[in-house]
Enzyme design. Structure first.
Site, PDB file in Angstrom:
ATOM      1  N   GLN A 281      -1.429   2.468  -9.993  1.00  0.00           N
ATOM      2  CA  GLN A 281      -0.147   2.052  -9.211  1.00  0.00           C
ATOM      3  C   GLN A 281       0.442   1.225 -10.883  1.00  0.00           C
ATOM      4  O   GLN A 281       0.083  -0.022 -10.600  1.00  0.00           O
ATOM      5  CB  GLN A 281       0.440   1.692  -8.632  1.00  0.00           C
ATOM      6  CG  GLN A 281       1.585   1.708  -8.540  1.00  0.00           C
ATOM      7  CD  GLN A 281       2.296   0.668  -6.376  1.00  0.00           C
ATOM      8  OE1 GLN A 281       1.792  -0.273  -5.955  1.00  0.00           O
ATOM      9  NE2 GLN A 281       2.670   1.268  -5.717  1.00  0.00           N
TER      10      GLN A 281
ATOM     11  N   TYR B 181      11.628  -3.985  -7.371  1.00  0.00           N
ATOM     12  CA  TYR B 181      11.301  -4.335  -8.225  1.00  0.00           C
ATOM     13  C   TYR B 181      11.574  -3.536  -9.314  1.00  0.00           C
ATOM     14  O   TYR B 181      12.669  -2.800  -9.664  1.00  0.00           O
ATOM     15  CB  TYR B 181       9.041  -3.525  -8.531  1.00  0.00           C
ATOM     16  CG  TYR B 181       8.848  -4.694  -7.461  1.00  0.00           C
ATOM     17  CD1 TYR B 181       8.878  -6.126  -7.142  1.00  0.00           C
ATOM     18  CD2 TYR B 181       7.720  -4.407  -6.485  1.00  0.00           C
ATOM     19  CE1 TYR B 181       8.232  -6.494  -6.056  1.00  0.00           C
ATOM     20  CE2 TYR B 181       7.318  -4.718  -5.622  1.00  0.00           C
ATOM     21  CZ  TYR B 181       7.340  -6.486  -5.187  1.00  0.00           C
ATOM     22  OH  TYR B 181       6.809  -6.826  -4.159  1.00  0.00           O
TER      23      TYR B 181
ATOM     24  N   ARG C 223       6.879   6.558  -6.452  1.00  0.00           N
ATOM     25  CA  ARG C 223       7.009   5.582  -5.043  1.00  0.00           C
ATOM     26  C   ARG C 223       8.546   5.096  -5.696  1.00  0.00           C
ATOM     27  O   ARG C 223       9.263   4.708  -6.965  1.00  0.00           O
ATOM     28  CB  ARG C 223       5.857   4.377  -5.679  1.00  0.00           C
ATOM     29  CG  ARG C 223       5.962   4.327  -3.961  1.00  0.00           C
ATOM     30  CD  ARG C 223       5.313   3.564  -3.240  1.00  0.00           C
ATOM     31  NE  ARG C 223       4.800   3.459  -2.133  1.00  0.00           N
ATOM     32  CZ  ARG C 223       4.384   2.304  -1.181  1.00  0.00           C
ATOM     33  NH1 ARG C 223       3.533   1.848  -1.506  1.00  0.00           N
ATOM     34  NH2 ARG C 223       4.028   3.704  -0.728  1.00  0.00           N
TER      35      ARG C 223
ATOM     36  N   GLY D  33      -2.196   2.411   4.825  1.00  0.00           N
ATOM     37  CA  GLY D  33      -2.612   1.011   4.491  1.00  0.00           C
ATOM     38  C   GLY D  33      -3.355   0.165   5.266  1.00  0.00           C
ATOM     39  O   GLY D  33      -4.740   0.053   4.760  1.00  0.00           O
ATOM     40  N   ARG D  34      -2.674  -0.511   5.782  1.00  0.00           N
ATOM     41  CA  ARG D  34      -3.010  -1.673   7.255  1.00  0.00           C
ATOM     42  C   ARG D  34      -4.521  -1.333   6.904  1.00  0.00           C
ATOM     43  O   ARG D  34      -4.974  -1.528   7.057  1.00  0.00           O
ATOM     44  CB  ARG D  34      -1.813  -2.947   7.597  1.00  0.00           C
ATOM     45  CG  ARG D  34      -0.987  -3.127   6.673  1.00  0.00           C
ATOM     46  CD  ARG D  34       0.303  -3.829   7.855  1.00  0.00           C
ATOM     47  NE  ARG D  34       1.021  -2.374   7.815  1.00  0.00           N
ATOM     48  CZ  ARG D  34       2.166  -2.717   7.668  1.00  0.00           C
ATOM     49  NH1 ARG D  34       2.928  -3.506   8.435  1.00  0.00           N
ATOM     50  NH2 ARG D  34       3.673  -1.649   7.919  1.00  0.00           N
TER      51      ARG D  34
HETATM   52  C1  FNR Z   1       1.480  -3.510   0.344  1.00  0.00           C
HETATM   53  N1  FNR Z   1       2.871  -2.545   0.411  1.00  0.00           N
HETATM   54  C2  FNR Z   1       2.664  -2.537  -1.575  1.00  0.00           C
HETATM   55  N2  FNR Z   1       3.335  -1.446  -2.124  1.00  0.00           N
HETATM   56  C3  FNR Z   1       3.638  -1.209  -2.726  1.00  0.00           C
HETATM   57  O1  FNR Z   1       3.815   0.033  -3.184  1.00  0.00           O
HETATM   58  N3  FNR Z   1       2.122  -1.540  -3.718  1.00  0.00           N
HETATM   59  C4  FNR Z   1       1.897  -2.982  -3.621  1.00  0.00           C
HETATM   60  O2  FNR Z   1       0.490  -3.413  -4.557  1.00  0.00           O
HETATM   61  C5  FNR Z   1       1.516  -3.276  -2.217  1.00  0.00           C
HETATM   62  N4  FNR Z   1       1.440  -4.272  -1.809  1.00  0.00           N
HETATM   63  C6  FNR Z   1       1.149  -4.482  -0.181  1.00  0.00           C
HETATM   64  C7  FNR Z   1       0.137  -5.115   0.210  1.00  0.00           C
HETATM   65  C8  FNR Z   1       0.247  -5.537   1.474  1.00  0.00           C
HETATM   66  C9  FNR Z   1      -0.692  -6.432   1.805  1.00  0.00           C
HETATM   67  C10 FNR Z   1       0.434  -4.543   2.375  1.00  0.00           C
HETATM   68  C11 FNR Z   1       0.877  -4.918   3.941  1.00  0.00           C
HETATM   69  C12 FNR Z   1       0.989  -3.616   1.584  1.00  0.00           C
HETATM   70  C13 FNR Z   1       2.806  -1.191   0.799  1.00  0.00           C
HETATM   71  C14 FNR Z   1       2.393  -0.642   1.025  1.00  0.00           C
HETATM   72  O3  FNR Z   1       1.980   0.193   0.133  1.00  0.00           O
HETATM   73  C15 FNR Z   1       2.105   0.672   3.093  1.00  0.00           C
HETATM   74  O4  FNR Z   1       3.770   1.780   1.939  1.00  0.00           O
HETATM   75  C16 FNR Z   1       2.374   0.020   3.941  1.00  0.00           C
HETATM   76  O5  FNR Z   1       1.445  -1.334   4.298  1.00  0.00           O
HETATM   77  C17 FNR Z   1       3.180   1.309   5.027  1.00  0.00           C
HETATM   78  O6  FNR Z   1       1.431   1.364   5.230  1.00  0.00           O
HETATM   79  P1  FNR Z   1       0.963   1.401   6.438  1.00  0.00           P
HETATM   80  O7  FNR Z   1       0.124  -0.656   6.176  1.00  0.00           O
HETATM   81  O8  FNR Z   1       1.452   1.177   7.561  1.00  0.00           O
HETATM   82  O9  FNR Z   1       0.267   2.398   5.932  1.00  0.00           O
HETATM   83  C1  8K6 Z   2       4.529  -5.206  -2.131  1.00  0.00           C
HETATM   84  C2  8K6 Z   2       3.625  -6.844  -3.209  1.00  0.00           C
HETATM   85  C3  8K6 Z   2       3.385  -8.096  -1.927  1.00  0.00           C
HETATM   86  C4  8K6 Z   2       2.362  -8.464  -2.444  1.00  0.00           C
HETATM   87  C5  8K6 Z   2       2.471  -9.695  -1.939  1.00  0.00           C
HETATM   88  C6  8K6 Z   2       1.065 -10.435  -1.857  1.00  0.00           C
HETATM   89  C7  8K6 Z   2       0.314 -10.390  -0.304  1.00  0.00           C
HETATM   90  C8  8K6 Z   2       1.150 -10.922   0.900  1.00  0.00           C
HETATM   91  C9  8K6 Z   2       1.264  -9.553   2.607  1.00  0.00           C
HETATM   92  C10 8K6 Z   2       2.117  -9.389   2.668  1.00  0.00           C
HETATM   93  C11 8K6 Z   2       1.861  -8.551   3.880  1.00  0.00           C
HETATM   94  C12 8K6 Z   2       3.346  -8.338   4.936  1.00  0.00           C
HETATM   95  C13 8K6 Z   2       3.675  -6.952   5.762  1.00  0.00           C
HETATM   96  C14 8K6 Z   2       5.327  -7.067   5.757  1.00  0.00           C
HETATM   97  C15 8K6 Z   2       5.916  -7.357   5.294  1.00  0.00           C
HETATM   98  C16 8K6 Z   2       6.627  -6.350   5.491  1.00  0.00           C
HETATM   99  C17 8K6 Z   2       8.256  -6.631   4.350  1.00  0.00           C
HETATM  100  C18 8K6 Z   2       9.666  -5.254   4.705  1.00  0.00           C
END
Ligand code: FNR
Ligand code: 8K6
Length: 345
Positions: free
Chosen positions: A99, A177, A224, A314-315
């Protein structure tokens, strides 16, 4: 659920072992020089049974960084580090895209001692997560020449990704972004050929897509997008026309897939007449990746209802490296918690 586990043909170059994708997940675990580590290779290797892994967002150049220890793909050392990752995934028969990321105004000089650049001089209010002392700054608006250089830097990063052994790239045009900052009126106030009209506001995204397609072939390129603004910027009803135009243009380009950027796909947006995924389905002709709080069961229902073609998880994949084998064995999944971000398991 069976359909989810069947192979899925994206195009003449790529057929995936199943319809699951690993959503890109920033983990902030790169080594010195933002080089991917052996631990990262093992982490991705453990998830190689997923049809297509999308790597954590990876910066295309130093001023694209917005968080600590996010990997890059612009130095020879970074390319060599990623080779370990792609080899670990390929050794187990998996596939992985990189990505490609530039955070635009969500950067901070703390990371690179350079200016913060964005479409317009409009700051995002707030502070860098986990580094609360770093307040987001008013960025400097990019010149047209600098936009041209950025397009070239995205294309070079895509070429570097192929050199590192990736099967393709996903352009990060979502989540507020850099590319997304051009696509929304609240962050794009430009009055030149990159602002004001749907054609102009889509121009940078399409230039990046076209430059990368020309370098590595559109069948290896995913994108994306977040037509519904939900994080890092404010949406406006006027944004709708920008995405209508952008999607009509993308329909002419035969990308590998389009991937929604969202955390929870039950969110609705007035200006999209509902869910962002349904809006994309209605306007985009190619393969669509759904995401955002799906389980295998709810994803399977959505695919059956023809709401999208593949699902990104994701999570649950952070919490369960063996997600797919647990599903197949009908074993319970470990629930995700934020504490799990401290370690690469
Ligand atoms: C993310 N997400 C995310 N999206 C993206 O486009 N690039 C990234 O590097 C990240 N990094 C990221 C880190 C962490 C810790 C989380 C929780 C989420 C968003 C991710 O790709 C996804 O859209 C969401 O987590 C929703 O999917 P799930 O987790 O509900 O299956
Ligand atoms: C999208 C890239 C962000 C990376 C930040 C570092 C990782 C922190 C992740 C925290 C995850 C939180 C999930 C809930 C966020 C909700 C946003 C609307």
């Amino acid at each position: 659920m069976d359909t989810l586990f069947q192979p899925y043909r994206l195009n003449g170059t790529l057929t995936l072992a199943n319809r699951f994708m690993m959503a890109p997940l920033t983990r902030c675990m790169a080594g010195p020089g933002l080089v991917p580590t052996e631990q990262m290779a093992a982490y991705y290797g453990r998830r190689a049974d997923i049809g297509l892994i999308i790597s954590e967002a990876t910066i295309i150049r130093p001023d694209g960084q917005g968080y600590p220890n996010t990997p890059g793909i612009y130095s020879p050392e970074q390319i060599a580090g990623w080779k370990q990752v792609t080899e670990a995934v390929h050794a187990k028969g998996g596939k992985i895209f990189a990505q490609l990321w530039h955070v635009g105004r969500l950067s901070h000089p703390f990371f690179h001692h350079a200016e913060v650049l964005a479409p317009s001089a409009v700051a995002h209010e707030g502070t860098v997560p986990r580094m609360r002392e770093l307040v987001y700054q008013v960025p400097r608006a990019l010149t047209v020449a600098e936009i041209g250089q950025l397009v070239e830097d995205y294309a070079q990063a895509a070429a570097n990704a192929i050199e590192a052994g990736f099967d393709g790239v996903e352009i990060h045009g979502a989540n507020g972004y850099l590319i997304d900052q051009f696509l929304h009126h609240s962050s794009n106030l430009r009055t030149d050929q990159y602002g004001q009209t749907p054609e102009n506001m889509s121009r940078f995204a399409l230039e990046v897509v076209d430059a990368i397609n020309a370098r590595i072939g559109s069948e290896r390129v995913g994108l994306r997008l977040s037509p519904g603004a939900y994080v890092h910027l404010a949406g406006s009803p006027a944004d709708r026309a920008v995405f209508d135009h952008l999607l009509a243009e993308l329909n002419k380009r035969a990308l590998a897939y389009l991937h929604l950027g969202i955390f929870d796909d039950s969110l609705t947006f007035d200006y999209l007449d509902g869910r962002a995924s349904d809006y994309l389905r209605a306007h985009y002709d190619g393969h669509l990746v759904g995401v955002g709080n799906y389980s295998a069961e709810t994803a399977s229902e959505a695919i059956k209802a023809d709401r999208f073609d593949l699902v990104a998880i994701g999570r649950p994949l952070i919490a369960n490296p063996d997600y797919l084998s647990k599903l197949k064995a009908a074993e319970p999944l470990v629930p995700y918690s934020e504490a799990m971000l401290a370690e690469l398991v």
